[in-house]
Scaffold this active site. Structure first.
Site, short mmCIF file in Angstrom:
data_model
loop_
_atom_site.label_atom_id
_atom_site.label_comp_id
_atom_site.label_asym_id
_atom_site.label_seq_id
_atom_site.Cartn_x
_atom_site.Cartn_y
_atom_site.Cartn_z
N ASN A 132 -6.49 8.91 1.15
CA ASN A 132 -6.79 8.09 -0.03
C ASN A 132 -7.12 6.65 0.33
O ASN A 132 -7.82 5.97 -0.41
CB ASN A 132 -5.69 8.19 -1.08
CG ASN A 132 -4.40 7.56 -0.64
OD1 ASN A 132 -4.11 7.49 0.55
ND2 ASN A 132 -3.61 7.10 -1.58
N GLY A 185 1.85 9.66 3.62
CA GLY A 185 1.32 10.89 3.04
C GLY A 185 2.30 11.43 2.02
O GLY A 185 3.13 10.70 1.48
N GLU A 228 6.13 6.51 4.59
CA GLU A 228 5.58 6.04 3.31
C GLU A 228 5.13 7.29 2.59
O GLU A 228 4.08 7.83 2.91
CB GLU A 228 4.34 5.19 3.56
CG GLU A 228 4.56 3.96 4.37
CD GLU A 228 4.68 2.74 3.49
OE1 GLU A 228 5.12 2.90 2.33
OE2 GLU A 228 4.34 1.66 3.94
N CYS A 239 -0.90 5.94 -4.06
CA CYS A 239 0.52 6.28 -4.10
C CYS A 239 1.27 5.42 -5.12
O CYS A 239 2.32 5.82 -5.59
CB CYS A 239 1.12 6.09 -2.72
SG CYS A 239 0.90 4.42 -2.11
N1 LIG Z 1 3.83 5.56 0.16
C1 LIG Z 1 2.64 5.19 0.56
O1 LIG Z 1 2.44 4.07 1.03
C2 LIG Z 1 1.48 6.13 0.44
C3 LIG Z 1 0.19 5.64 0.68
C4 LIG Z 1 -0.89 6.50 0.56
C5 LIG Z 1 -0.68 7.83 0.21
N2 LIG Z 1 0.56 8.27 -0.02
C6 LIG Z 1 0.80 9.65 -0.42
O2 LIG Z 1 -0.08 10.52 0.28
C7 LIG Z 1 -0.34 11.67 -0.50
C8 LIG Z 1 -1.84 11.93 -0.53
O3 LIG Z 1 -2.33 12.02 0.73
P1 LIG Z 1 -2.55 13.41 1.50
O4 LIG Z 1 -2.90 14.48 0.55
O5 LIG Z 1 -3.46 13.14 2.63
O6 LIG Z 1 -1.09 13.67 2.04
P2 LIG Z 1 -0.63 14.79 3.07
O7 LIG Z 1 0.84 14.66 3.21
O8 LIG Z 1 -1.18 16.11 2.72
O9 LIG Z 1 -1.37 14.36 4.41
C9 LIG Z 1 -1.03 13.18 5.11
C10 LIG Z 1 -1.26 13.40 6.59
O10 LIG Z 1 -0.43 14.45 7.04
C11 LIG Z 1 -1.21 15.47 7.62
N3 LIG Z 1 -0.61 16.77 7.33
C12 LIG Z 1 -0.87 17.60 6.31
N4 LIG Z 1 -0.13 18.71 6.42
C13 LIG Z 1 0.62 18.57 7.53
C14 LIG Z 1 1.59 19.39 8.17
N5 LIG Z 1 1.92 20.57 7.70
N6 LIG Z 1 2.15 18.94 9.30
C15 LIG Z 1 1.82 17.72 9.77
N7 LIG Z 1 0.92 16.92 9.23
C16 LIG Z 1 0.32 17.33 8.10
C17 LIG Z 1 -2.57 15.32 7.00
O11 LIG Z 1 -3.58 15.89 7.79
C18 LIG Z 1 -2.69 13.83 6.89
O12 LIG Z 1 -3.06 13.27 8.12
C19 LIG Z 1 0.22 11.34 -1.87
O13 LIG Z 1 1.45 12.00 -2.02
C20 LIG Z 1 0.42 9.83 -1.83
O14 LIG Z 1 1.39 9.36 -2.72
C21 LIG Z 1 1.65 7.46 0.11
O1 LIG Z 2 -1.94 4.70 -1.64
C1 LIG Z 2 -1.12 3.84 -1.55
C2 LIG Z 2 -1.15 2.64 -0.69
C3 LIG Z 2 -2.27 1.75 -1.02
C4 LIG Z 2 -1.85 0.33 -1.17
O2 LIG Z 2 -1.45 -0.32 -0.20
O3 LIG Z 2 -1.96 -0.14 -2.30
#
Ligand SMILES: NC(=O)c1ccc[n+]([C@@H]2O[C@H](COP(=O)([O-])OP(=O)(O)OC[C@H]3O[C@@H](n4cnc5c(N)ncnc54)[C@H](O)[C@@H]3O)[C@@H](O)[C@H]2O)c1
Ligand SMILES: O=CCCC(=O)O
Length: 725
Positions: free
Chosen positions: A383, A461, A483, A517
């Site tokens: 994202n 993620g 995060e 997020c």
């Molecule tokens: N807290 C924060 O700062 C923050 C920021 C951005 C996004 N997010 C969160 O990220 C999510 C959206 O992103 P997404 O769909 O890419 O998340 P995701 O957890 O599916 O993927 C994140 C990363 O993990 C990897 N991944 C996926 N499955 C995996 C597994 N089984 N084992 C190891 N690695 C794996 C992905 O390839 C990617 O690189 C949302 O839940 C969002 O809230 C959080």
């Molecule tokens: O997706 C969440 C993090 C993006 C941000 O830093 O605002």
């Protein structure tokens, strides 16, 4: 007819471009000339000051450049073959090239489908080669002019030169000679794009600038659709290990698509365990020297990195929009945000202070120093394809750590472009490694979390994946920063400024089409102002322009993929089944790409899925409440706690609510909290600790806290008790 290894027959498509072998030939040619002329003046010119800075490519210019186009890395349809082409040298010009032979003219369309991959590779190499050539005065004198040409089939013979005329007839003369050559050879039905980059005595950085524009123009003219970058050389379809751009061992690739069009943008390697081990080993080796650099040296390199990101911000933004779908305006915002992390941590590098702690024993002095933790594994979501990496990478590099990045398969190109800019800034080989993977993610992530060489894992993620990685990293008690996902409440009290609250909700809920997020997930509105808030919000959302983020006037882009659209649809259907009303939107948009109409739902019951799970999509789900106590209870009734927002003009309430919300970050009368300088992060299942970008100025008592991307998170604290005084 065969000339220098190329079949110059009509009906064949040639992609011509400056490549290896030419250097040695040109130098040899010039040296012979030099000798025969015995011209002392030309020798003196070798030391001309404007040629002092050599480009990134090192090594002797007489060795062949390791830049050959690797046919294995492009999936060529049958009947299309890449041909090694020797340069064509006449008395005054060098035509250097790589050709693509198409035996069956019907394959031209198939060629067009893959041509952008070939041309991307070529375009990437051209500036490097030319920079390399330009760095040596003898080459630039000899190769007057060196020509870069793309040749492909067209109805009528045409010669196009770029730049058209600069008052120095070099390029047109060169174009003319090539046209003449083709005429002599009876070559018809070709378009020859000739780009001339340097020549004569007016060499310098200003001339060099034209290269990328020229490459771009040539690609577009040749009908090769690429991402419209000023500098196509920022696009990579390989991983980066130990300073080398590499394919996967298996040859397998991951296709990357533009979510706005469904168009395939390119591929990256499907890497696995073996490549991950290599990347970790490379990072381990690089750590021995990178960790010994001074904070000032790292600061200077990171500032160069930051400046390069600023210089290329348009291209970086275009890459983000192509692979993620967000609008170009948002992508530019992300690119600037991303660069700001590199700048911030460059400035932090020189402030990783230690401490002296007075000892109760007269013969002991206690000194606390900071040292980089070691190799860091970085795993990030799609994202924010660039900023989520930069937030971690900047801190890690500034601290003296080396890194292995695993970008998401949806958006790898931003990660690869960042790595390339880091290289150009002077970050040594092995300090940044990028392993791209999709199907092998379990093996890759396991190694990144369990390898003993890795000393820290940092992940952004979803919460389920965070839990998996946390468990794996526990096996070696690594430092970890998490995060994870959110489910942000957005509360509008009846004493709020409703106009500001609507504005805040738009910013907060629909940023990135609801895919951040910290997006509001649940919107609670006090009953007295519910109707007004709902109708104003619905009116604003109905005016959104949804579409391809590259187009003018588009306010919101697509969702990342079909699974995301399906999840949003499921949340809408569930809410409606439980009694919610659709005020705006509510369905998938029937067009190419993964678009969902921005939606406002009213009367959403507390037990709806959307109030329970992070939707990560463009649904504003409105729920009515009566009292402060009731809404705090609703807001905190979730396992996650990243961000929370409220609007109220009552100071007492503002303090009470800010303190009561179980989240890591509160927006009080604002819907936008993200800034480089803040301690960004969550509590509960949204993350570990509170990430502290400003943590170097924190009291040492905070150092034991987990999580986050402050530079302290990438450093170990070591006590040195000096005795025997
Ligand atoms: N807290 C924060 O700062 C923050 C920021 C951005 C996004 N997010 C969160 O990220 C999510 C959206 O992103 P997404 O769909 O890419 O998340 P995701 O957890 O599916 O993927 C994140 C990363 O993990 C990897 N991944 C996926 N499955 C995996 C597994 N089984 N084992 C190891 N690695 C794996 C992905 O390839 C990617 O690189 C949302 O839940 C969002 O809230 C959080
Ligand atoms: O997706 C969440 C993090 C993006 C941000 O830093 O605002």
């Amino acid at each position: 007819m065969s000339v220098n290894g190329v079949e110059w027959t009509p009906g064949m498509v040639c992609v011509f471009d400056g490549l290896e072998n030419v250097t040695g030939r040109v130098v040899q040619w010039y040296e012979q000339r030099l000798e025969s002329m015995k011209a002392g003046e030309e020798l003196r010119e070798q030391n001309h000051p404007h040629l002092a800075e050599r480009p990134h490519l090192d090594g002797s210019f007489t060795t062949s450049l390791p830049l050959s186009l690797n046919p294995q890395s492009v999936e060529l349809p049958g009947g299309i073959e890449l041909v090694e082409a020797e340069p064509i040298v006449d008395r005054k010009s060098v035509f250097v090239g790589r050709a693509c032979r198409i035996s069956d003219p019907s394959q031209v369309i198939a060629f067009a489908r893959v041509s952008h991959l070939i041309t991307e590779q070529i375009a990437r190499q051209v500036p490097l080669i030319l920079a390399f050539l330009m760095a040596d005065r003898r080459v630039t004198k000899a190769a007057h002019p060196i020509i870069n040409a793309w040749r492909c089939q067209l109805a009528a013979p045409t010669v196009y030169t770029h730049p058209p005329d600069n008052g120095d007839d070099g390029e047109s003369a060169a174009g003319g000679r090539l046209a003449h050559l083709l005429q002599i050879l009876d070559v018809k039905d070709v378009l020859v794009v000739v780009t001339r980059y340097f020549g004569g005595t007016l060499l310098g950085a200003d001339r060099f600038k034209h290269i990328n524009q020229a490459a771009r123009d040539a690609l577009e003219l040749g009908g090769f659709i690429e991402l419209g970058l000023r500098e196509p050389s920022l696009l990579f379809n390989q991983g980066l290990i130990g300073g080398k751009w590499v394919e996967s061992k298996s040859g397998a690739t991951i296709s990357v698509f533009n979510p706005a069009t469904g168009e395939k943008l390119g591929t990256v390697p499907e890497m696995g365990l073996e490549e991950t081990k290599e990347a970790i080993n490379a990072a381990g080796r690089a750590f021995t020297t990178w960790s010994k650099t001074t904070a000032k040296q790292r600061h200077d390199i990171l500032i160069k990195f930051y400046n390069l990101m600023k210089e290329h911000d348009d291209d970086l933004a275009r890459i983000i929009t192509h692979e993620n779908g967000k609008t170009l305006a948002e992508a530019k915002g992300e690119s600037a945000y991303s660069a700001s992390f590199i700048e911030w941590f460059a400035e932090e590098a020189v402030r990783t202070y230690g401490e002296h702690i007075p000892s109760p024993f007269g013969n002991i002095r206690n000194i606390v120093i900071k040292q980089p933790v070691g190799v860091v594994s970085i795993l990030t979501p799609w994202n924010f394809p660039s900023a989520m990496i930069a937030r971690k990478l900047g801190a890690a590099l500034a601290a003296g750590c080396t890194t292995v990045i695993k970008p998401p398969p949806e958006t790898p190109f931003s990660a690869l472009a960042l790595a390339e800019l880091g290289r150009r800034a002077g970050i040594p080989d092995g300090v940044i490694n990028v392993v791209t993977t999709q199907k092998n993610v379990n093996d890759v992530a396991k190694e990144m979390c369990e390898s003993k060489t890795v000393k820290k894992v940092t992940f952004t993620g979803s919460t389920p994946v965070a839990k998996l990685l946390y468990k794996m990293a526990a096996s070696t008690i690594k430092k970890i920063s998490i995060e994870a996902g959110g489910n942000a409440p957005f509360i509008v009290f009846d004493d709020a400024n409703i106009e500001q609250a609507v504005e805040g909700a738009i910013l907060c809920k629909f940023r990135g089409t609801g895919q951040t997020c910290v997006c509001a997930n649940r919107i609670y509105v006090q009953s007295n102002v519910y109707a007004e808030f709902a109708s104003r919000l619905a009116e604003r959302v109905a005016a959104f322009k949804v579409g391809n983020g590259l187009e003018e006037g588009i306010t919101h882009g697509p969702l990342i993929h079909d699974r995301a659209v399906e999840k949003v649809m499921r949340h809408v259907n569930d809410a409606v089944e439980k009694g919610a009303q659709i005020l705006v939107g509510g369905s998938r948009i029937d067009r190419l790409g993964t678009f969902f109409a921005p939606t406002v739902l009213s009367d959403v019951p507390a037990n709806a899925l959307v109030n329970d799970e992070e939707t990560f999509g463009p649904i504003a789900a409105l729920t009515k409440f009566e009292t402060e106590e009731e809404v705090i209870k609703l807001a905190n009734d979730t396992d996650v706690g990243l961000a929370g927002y409220f609007y109220s003009r009552d100071v007492g309430r503002a303090w009470r609510v800010a303190e009561a919300l179980e989240v890591g970050m509160v927006g009080a009368n604002t819907g936008l909290i993200s800034q480089t300088v803040i301690p960004f992060g969550g509590i509960k299942e949204s993350g570990i600790g509170s990430p502290c970008n400003w943590s170097t100025i924190l009291d040492l008592s905070l150092l034991g806290r987990e999580g986050g991307h402050g530079i302290e998170e990438y450093m170990n604290t070591k006590l040195i008790a000096f005795g025997g005084l």
